[in-house]
Each structure stands twice: as structure tokens, then as C-alpha cells.
Enzyme design. Structure first.
Site, PDB file in Angstrom:
ATOM      1  CD  GLU A 137      42.973  29.740  32.076  1.00 51.83           C
ATOM      2  OE1 GLU A 137      42.383  29.982  33.157  1.00 51.83           O
ATOM      3  OE2 GLU A 137      42.847  28.674  31.478  1.00 51.83           O
ATOM      4  CG  HIS A 175      39.312  27.820  33.400  1.00 49.90           C
ATOM      5  ND1 HIS A 175      40.668  27.801  33.578  1.00 49.90           N
ATOM      6  CD2 HIS A 175      38.871  26.614  33.839  1.00 49.90           C
ATOM      7  CE1 HIS A 175      41.037  26.641  34.097  1.00 49.90           C
ATOM      8  NE2 HIS A 175      39.948  25.898  34.259  1.00 49.90           N
ATOM      9  CB  THR A 180      37.706  21.274  28.152  1.00 52.39           C
ATOM     10  OG1 THR A 180      37.743  19.862  27.885  1.00 52.39           O
ATOM     11  CG2 THR A 180      36.730  21.936  27.201  1.00 52.39           C
ATOM     12  NE  ARG A 237      45.536  22.990  34.938  1.00 56.78           N
ATOM     13  CZ  ARG A 237      44.390  22.854  35.604  1.00 56.78           C
ATOM     14  NH1 ARG A 237      43.236  22.934  34.935  1.00 56.78           N
ATOM     15  NH2 ARG A 237      44.366  22.638  36.900  1.00 56.78           N
ATOM     16  N   GLY A 245      40.840   9.613  30.173  1.00 58.33           N
ATOM     17  CA  GLY A 245      40.641   9.447  31.610  1.00 58.33           C
ATOM     18  C   GLY A 245      39.170   9.638  31.934  1.00 58.33           C
ATOM     19  NE  ARG A 246      38.261   9.727  38.514  1.00 60.99           N
ATOM     20  CZ  ARG A 246      39.519   9.791  38.952  1.00 60.99           C
ATOM     21  NH1 ARG A 246      40.368  10.622  38.374  1.00 60.99           N
ATOM     22  NH2 ARG A 246      39.932   9.039  39.958  1.00 60.99           N
ATOM     23  CB  ILE A 247      37.136  14.698  31.721  1.00 60.49           C
ATOM     24  CG1 ILE A 247      36.948  15.180  33.172  1.00 60.49           C
ATOM     25  CG2 ILE A 247      36.511  15.690  30.747  1.00 60.49           C
ATOM     26  CD1 ILE A 247      37.711  16.450  33.513  1.00 60.49           C
TER      27      ILE A 247
END
Length: 327
Positions: A271, A289, A240, A242, A155-157
Site C-alpha cells: 500500500e 483501506h 479486510t 492485511r 477473532g473479534r472481527i
């Protein structure tokens, strides 16, 4: 009368001022998330909610907030929000895509370099006073040049991470989302180039596997024991996305058994708790995070979330709604 909005964590000053210019703001000033009962209570009479990923926005909460019109999430992921329930109640849900893409991509590469060249491990060694000096075979890492980077979720990342691979002389493959009709290569990577493969081929052939999928029922524990056993023994896993995309117990097992060479994580299943098994391993880099953690990006995320809330409460379309096809 200005509409009332609950903000679950203090935002940068510019975003807070922007919101206060058009709304009556109820700010939870504490650093810990509001307990569910308190969150439900403080949503009474609120038309808007500006929240973060630590806040659980479930059916019970939404049904207890009859005046709520918009949930503006400060972040891209929205697995903590019951989007279907919100939509059924006429509540608009928004997120903050694009503004954090570069920051997360940069952090991803930081983690790749840190684990491949054992930077964090070396830092710990020096601080502990255990460095005895340079030798030819001391603390050897893995070179990235000529290796394969596997992007799970282009996707974008994921695409932004792929774009940067050429600088390190890496070839890229990607898996996890359907390509556009007729496309087989990542020609839309704005300078990068990648080949789309099935996930199993990616796991078997990649030297670095980087995760960039959203958390959903289909991606929870996507990287489990079976996936880890398919990877090269010299491979590195980077997350990076979830935390729950990776089965942490399985990862600890795979690292202890040396089925993969190392891992670098920015997110965790529970977390801020981190599995004790991970803490005990030297071949794991652990970040708290930090993916979107730059001053510029966090400010842009907050301002976009506020702009979404103000737009909806002002009777205008949201800037970045969570689209029906994504819910």
C-alpha cells in the site's frame, strides 16, 4: 514538566486535545509517513509515541529512543512494531481492539455484496455510458442465500462477520485459531453459529472465503497458489485483514485463469500501490483501506490510543496492552 509525545499523523480534534492536556505534543502534520531517519530524530527526548500502521517501529528505531516508555498504536494490527524488542527495553506497546470491530465487519459485508452482485462493475458500466438496458441474462451475479461463508481467523472481527451471516441465510465455517477447550462450535458469536473446520476443508467447501487473521510469519501469503487452487471455481475471496496475507501475484493468476470467480480487497501487499493485474480485472472490487473508516470508529481509535499513552505516562496500567501471548 509534561512528558513529550510524538504523534505521527494528525488525530481527530478531541483526541489531540485529550493528549495535549497531559503531554507536550510534537505533531507530524503531513499526510505522508515520516522517513525513518526523521522519525528517529524526532523521537529523541520523547517518552511516548502515537503511531499508525504505516510507521515502521523496528529495533533500530527503538534503540535510538532511550527515553521512550510507550508506543500507542492507532489500530489493532501491530506487525509494523517490533513488540519483542520494545518489551525487552521496558516499552509498553498498546493497540485499539474492539472499537473497530463493527466497522470492519460492516465493510466486509459491503465487499461481499459488491463482488457477489457485481455492484461496482455495474456502476462503472453506467458511468461509462455502456448500459443498453435490462435483459433477462444481463450481468448475473451470485446469490448468497443458502451458501457457505468461510471465516479464516475467527477473532473479534471474524466472529462479528459470522454473526451477520444469518441475515443473508448463509451457513458459516471457521478455521485458523484453536477453539476453547471442549468447544467445537462458535457458540460465542452472540447470535451466530459456526462450525470449526481445518483450513483446507474451508477452502474446498466455501462459497465466500473471508480473511481475518493478523499478519505474522505464519500468515504471510497464507493464500497462495496452492490455497487458491483448492477453492471452488465459483468462490469469492474477501480480504479486510492485511494485504500480505494474500500473495497478490498468485491471486491475479487465479483470477485470470478463472480458478475463482472474483475477489474484493480492502488491503494490499505494498500500500498504497495496487498490483496492475488487479486493476485490469473486472471481477475484483478494490477499496482503499476503508475497514475502520467511519467517523465514529476513527475517533474512538484515536481516543483509545491517546488514553493508553496517558495512562502509561501517568504511571498507570495501559487500557489495552498488546499481551505477551500475542507478541
Amino acid at each position: 514538566m509534561k512528558p513529550a509525545v510524538l504523534v505521527t499523523q494528525r488525530l481527530p480534534a478531541a483526541a489531540m486535545a485529550q493528549l495535549a492536556s497531559g503531554c507536550t505534543v510534537d505533531l507530524h502534520a503531513g499526510r505522508d509517513p515520516l522517513p525513518p531517519a526523521e522519525l528517529r530524530g524526532r523521537l529523541q527526548g520523547k517518552a511516548g509515541l502515537v503511531c499508525l500502521f504505516q510507521d515502521t517501529i523496528d529495533r533500530r528505531l527503538l534503540e535510538a529512543a532511550p527515553d521512550l516508555r510507550v508506543v500507542a498504536n492507532v489500530g489493532v494490527g501491530y506487525d509494523h512494531i517490533d513488540v519483542a524488542c520494545a518489551r525487552s527495553r521496558g516499552i509498553v506497546v498498546t493497540n485499539t481492539p474492539d472499537v473497530l470491530t463493527a466497522a470492519v465487519a460492516e465493510l466486509t459485508w459491503g465487499l461481499i455484496l459488491a463482488v457477489s452482485r457485481r455492484i461496482a462493475e455495474g456502476d462503472r458500466l453506467i458511468r461509462a455510458g455502456r448500459w443498453q438496458g435490462w435483459t433477462l441474462d444481463f450481468m448475473l451475479g451470485a446469490e448468497l442465500h443458502g451458501k457457505q461463508l468461510g471465516i479464516v481467523g475467527p477473532g473479534r472481527i471474524g466472529r462479528a462477520v459470522a454473526e451477520r451471516a444469518a441475515a443473508f441465510g448463509m451457513r458459516v465455517v471457521a478455521a485458523g485459531r484453536e477453539p476453547p477447550a471442549g468447544a467445537s462450535r462458535g457458540a460465542d458469536t452472540a447470535g451466530g453459529d459456526w462450525r470449526r473446520v481445518l483450513l483446507d476443508e474451508l477452502l474446498v467447501t466455501s462459497d465466500v472465503v473471508s480473511l481475518h487473521v493478523p499478519l505474522s510469519p505464519g500468515t504471510r501469503h497464507l493464500v497462495d497458489r496452492r490455497a487458491l487452487t483448492r477453492m471452488k471455481r465459483t468462490a469469492l475471496l474477501i480480504n479486510t485483514a492485511r494485504g500480505a496475507v494474500v500473495d497478490e501475484a498468485a491471486l491475479v493468476w487465479a483470477l485470470q485463469e478463472r480458478l475463482i470467480a472474483g475477489a474484493a480487497l480492502d488491503v494490499y501487499e505494498r500500500e498504497p500501490a495496487v498490483a496492475q493485474g488487479l486493476l485490469a480485472l473486472e471481477n475484483v472490487v478494490l477499496a482503499p483501506h476503508l475497514g475502520s473508516g467511519t467517523r465514529e470508529t476513527r475517533a474512538a481509535m484515536a481516543e483509545l490510543a491517546v488514553a493508553n499513552a496517558l495512562a502509561v505516562l501517568g504511571g498507570k496500567p495501559p487500557l489495552t496492552p498488546v499481551a505477551p501471548r500475542e507478541a
